[in-house]
Design a protein around this motif. Structure first.
Motif, PDB file in Angstrom:
ATOM      1  N   ASP A  50       0.812  -1.219   0.000  1.00 29.64           N
ATOM      2  CA  ASP A  50       0.000   0.000   0.000  1.00 29.64           C
ATOM      3  C   ASP A  50       0.848   1.272   0.000  1.00 29.64           C
ATOM      4  OD1 ASP A  50      -2.397  -1.456   0.073  1.00 29.64           O
ATOM      5  OD2 ASP A  50      -2.294  -1.661   2.253  1.00 29.64           O
TER       6      ASP A  50
ATOM      7  N   GLN B  93       1.020  -2.128  -5.360  1.00 30.11           N
ATOM      8  CA  GLN B  93       0.074  -3.201  -5.658  1.00 30.11           C
ATOM      9  C   GLN B  93      -0.839  -2.821  -6.816  1.00 30.11           C
ATOM     10  OE1 GLN B  93      -1.984  -4.870  -2.325  1.00 30.11           O
ATOM     11  NE2 GLN B  93      -3.195  -6.262  -3.576  1.00 30.11           N
ATOM     12  N   GLN B  94      -1.251  -1.564  -6.882  1.00 30.71           N
ATOM     13  CA  GLN B  94      -2.087  -1.128  -8.001  1.00 30.71           C
ATOM     14  C   GLN B  94      -1.321  -1.178  -9.319  1.00 30.71           C
ATOM     15  OE1 GLN B  94      -3.167   2.657  -6.385  1.00 30.71           O
ATOM     16  NE2 GLN B  94      -4.898   1.847  -5.202  1.00 30.71           N
TER      17      GLN B  94
ATOM     18  N   THR C 136      -4.483  -1.793 -11.842  1.00 29.43           N
ATOM     19  CA  THR C 136      -5.586  -0.960 -11.356  1.00 29.43           C
ATOM     20  C   THR C 136      -5.146   0.464 -11.006  1.00 29.43           C
ATOM     21  OG1 THR C 136      -5.242  -1.695  -9.064  1.00 29.43           O
ATOM     22  CG2 THR C 136      -6.783  -2.966 -10.397  1.00 29.43           C
ATOM     23  N   SER C 137      -4.034   0.895 -11.560  1.00 27.29           N
ATOM     24  CA  SER C 137      -3.490   2.212 -11.212  1.00 27.29           C
ATOM     25  C   SER C 137      -4.179   3.365 -11.917  1.00 27.29           C
ATOM     26  CB  SER C 137      -2.003   2.258 -11.568  1.00 27.29           C
ATOM     27  OG  SER C 137      -1.831   2.115 -12.971  1.00 27.29           O
TER      28      SER C 137
ATOM     29  N   GLY D 263      -7.170   2.250  -8.201  1.00 34.22           N
ATOM     30  CA  GLY D 263      -7.849   1.160  -7.518  1.00 34.22           C
ATOM     31  C   GLY D 263      -9.292   0.972  -7.911  1.00 34.22           C
ATOM     32  N   THR D 264      -9.817   1.822  -8.824  1.00 34.99           N
ATOM     33  CA  THR D 264     -11.243   1.729  -9.149  1.00 34.99           C
ATOM     34  C   THR D 264     -11.514   1.270 -10.576  1.00 34.99           C
ATOM     35  OG1 THR D 264     -11.409   4.052  -9.862  1.00 34.99           O
ATOM     36  CG2 THR D 264     -11.744   3.577  -7.505  1.00 34.99           C
TER      37      THR D 264
ATOM     38  N   HIS E 119      -9.704  -1.074 -14.242  1.00 24.50           N
ATOM     39  CA  HIS E 119      -8.699  -2.030 -14.701  1.00 24.50           C
ATOM     40  C   HIS E 119      -8.336  -1.731 -16.151  1.00 24.50           C
ATOM     41  CE1 HIS E 119      -7.272  -5.813 -16.576  1.00 24.50           C
ATOM     42  NE2 HIS E 119      -6.700  -6.011 -15.416  1.00 24.50           N
TER      43      HIS E 119
ATOM     44  N   THR F 113      -8.720  -8.725  -8.490  1.00 21.37           N
ATOM     45  CA  THR F 113      -8.984  -7.409  -7.915  1.00 21.37           C
ATOM     46  C   THR F 113     -10.479  -7.150  -7.939  1.00 21.37           C
ATOM     47  OG1 THR F 113      -8.870  -6.245 -10.039  1.00 21.37           O
ATOM     48  CG2 THR F 113      -6.792  -6.617  -8.870  1.00 21.37           C
TER      49      THR F 113
END
Length: 500
Positions: free
Chosen positions: A178, A212-213, A218-219, A267-268, A270, A396
């Motif tokens: 994170d 991680q993103q 998922t960035s 994170g929202t 893909h 994810t």
């Protein structure tokens, strides 16, 4: 990429991940050419590369012209023909039976699809050493020799993901999944590329992107643009490109193509983004205190948690900047160490740049090593611990088909795989080759036990018979073939466990 980050492959992977529509099937119309029965032109011995390409194209051009429906039908037709010719029930449920099955399917797929294929298998019936078999469909093709390296593009992403686990673990909690990438990446951008994230992006959200993103797509970053694809052969004879592309050039191209803002809050959403892995690589460079982005040894880091395993992969290579494919030498039998590849006009790329994508795509590996890598990682789980592997295989909240540096479940539910099994790994492609079946088929329910899991890899070496615009179709054909072979192996394994 020349790697699976290449736009052709990026678009394919995204399409596979989001819709899986290209693994469907449709019947060939009565007036359509059946490509699986088309004979390849015989070698004359006097034809130029351009003439050979024209003849080969004449075999497959009807499929290209008929469009996607005929292409989908071809995949299904080839699989059915090969399965009918070599039904799983005809092989004994032993290692010898498995070897015979793999050899026959590889021969069948190669002959009917029309390009060289090499297959690697690792699992319960060949646990100690990977099975290898290869086939080229005609004498005027260059095949894939045992031990020959195949530029495999985004298969590297799984290695980078494992390297990231090991690097983060070494910080003893100072850096976690994170942790935002911002300060780490900025230091590398400033030192090595004379820029910063603030200069590259007009978007404050870039400061919130975590490692991680980056590795789970998922960035909010997207991929670089398709207009880079013709340049991927890099520098070499008669080419104006004087040196390898560096990570910043892929990033600059992404911004020129898609703009300098993220496509969503981190994170929202893909998006398949090789550039996220480039930034993750820079983050590792800074954490490790390396002098340059070029000093990041991804393969060494990937085996840091199990150094003794590294010797099993001595033939696996991360290509380096400004080094031609021909400079990687030859095998003891005199064949080139790196498999020959061709551009769409028939040019052999063996004397061109072999560096491809750095942290997201510069892997050169053969089919047996690919199968062994995923067998050790996801099957035996002796590269990372079970908890870490589970994180890699956890989808994810924005994509059911991507975890952490791993494609997952991408072949499930297509009507060809036993529904107790699912797929995990990472495929990849280069300019003239691909590693399309890289992955692990494993039971959906973990209490079934991992003994039925196995790793399977089909690599191919393509003369770009579909042409540049359709190169991704060849990669998809190979991946679809993997589904049929995997289903046959599943039936053999199930029979083996029933009999034992």
């Amino acid at each position: 990429m020349k790697s699976s980050a290449a736009k052709h492959m990026s678009l394919l992977v995204l399409a596979l991940a989001l819709s899986l529509s290209c693994l469907g099937s449709s019947a060939l119309a009565a007036n359509e050419t059946d490509p699986s029965s088309a004979a390849l032109p015989p070698a004359s011995g006097t034809m130029s590369e351009e003439e050979e390409l024209a003849e080969l194209s004449s075999v497959f051009m009807p499929i290209v012209k008929e469009g996607s429906n005929a292409f989908k039908a071809m995949k299904d037709e080839v699989g059915k023909k090969c399965t009918a010719e070599y039904p799983p029930s005809s092989f004994p449920a032993t290692e010898d039976g498995l070897v015979e099955m793999v050899e026959n399917y590889t021969r069948c797929f190669s002959d009917k699809l029309g390009f060289p294929i090499a297959t690697g298998y690792r699992g319960p019936l060949a646990e100690e050493e990977a099975i290898f078999t290869t086939r080229k469909p005609a004498s005027n093709w260059t095949g894939i020799s045992e031990g020959q390296l195949v530029p495999s593009g985004s298969v590297m992403k799984s290695f980078l993901g494992v390297a990231a686990f090991n690097v983060l673990n070494s910080t003893e909690g100072a850096v976690t999944w994170d942790t935002p990438m911002y300060p780490f990446v900025n230091r590398v951008l400033s030192r090595d590329f004379n820029t910063s994230l603030d200069e590259l992006f007009d978007d404050k959200r870039i400061k919130d992107v975590t490692i991680q993103q980056l590795l789970s797509m998922t960035s909010g970053l997207q991929d670089y643009g398709e207009d880079m694809a013709p340049e991927f052969i890099g520098y070499g004879p008669g080419n104006t490109q004087e040196a390898s592309f560096t990570p910043i050039e892929y990033i600059d191209n992404m911004i020129q193509t898609w703009g300098n803002k993220l496509k969503c809050d981190p994170g929202t959403c893909h998006y398949y983004s090789s550039n996220g892995f480039a930034f993750a690589g820079m983050m590792l460079v800074d954490i490790l205190g390396l002098d340059s982005w070029k000093d990041l040894d991804i393969l060494e880091l990937a085996f840091q948690s199990n150094p003794g395993l590294k010797s099993e992969f001595n033939n696996t290579v991360a290509s380096t900047p400004n080094k031609l494919c021909s400079e990687y030498g030859q095998l003891p039998d005199g064949s080139n160490r790196v498999v020959s590849q061709w551009s769409e006009n028939g040019t052999n790329l063996y004397d061109y740049d072999c560096f491809d994508g750095w942290a997201f795509g510069n892997l050169m590996i053969d089919a047996p090593d690919t199968a062994s890598w995923f067998w050790h990682l996801y099957g035996l789980r002796d590269i990372l611990g079970t908890e870490d592997v589970d994180l890699m295989l956890t989808p994810t909240n924005t994509s059911s088909t991507y975890g952490l540096a791993s494609e997952i479940n991408a072949m499930q539910g297509q009507g060809k795989l036993n529904n107790r099994y699912s797929w995990a790994g990472h495929q990849g492609t280069d300019w003239g080759s691909s590693n399309s079946g890289a992955g692990l088929f494993m039971p959906n329910a973990k209490d079934n036990g991992k003994e039925r899991a196995f790793a399977l890899s089909l690599t191919q070496n393509d003369l770009s018979i579909h042409g540049q615009d359709d190169f991704a179709q060849t990669t998809s054909l190979t991946r679809a073939s993997t589904v049929y072979l995997a289903n046959a192996i599943i039936q053999l394994l199930e029979k083996n466990f029933e009999d034992s």
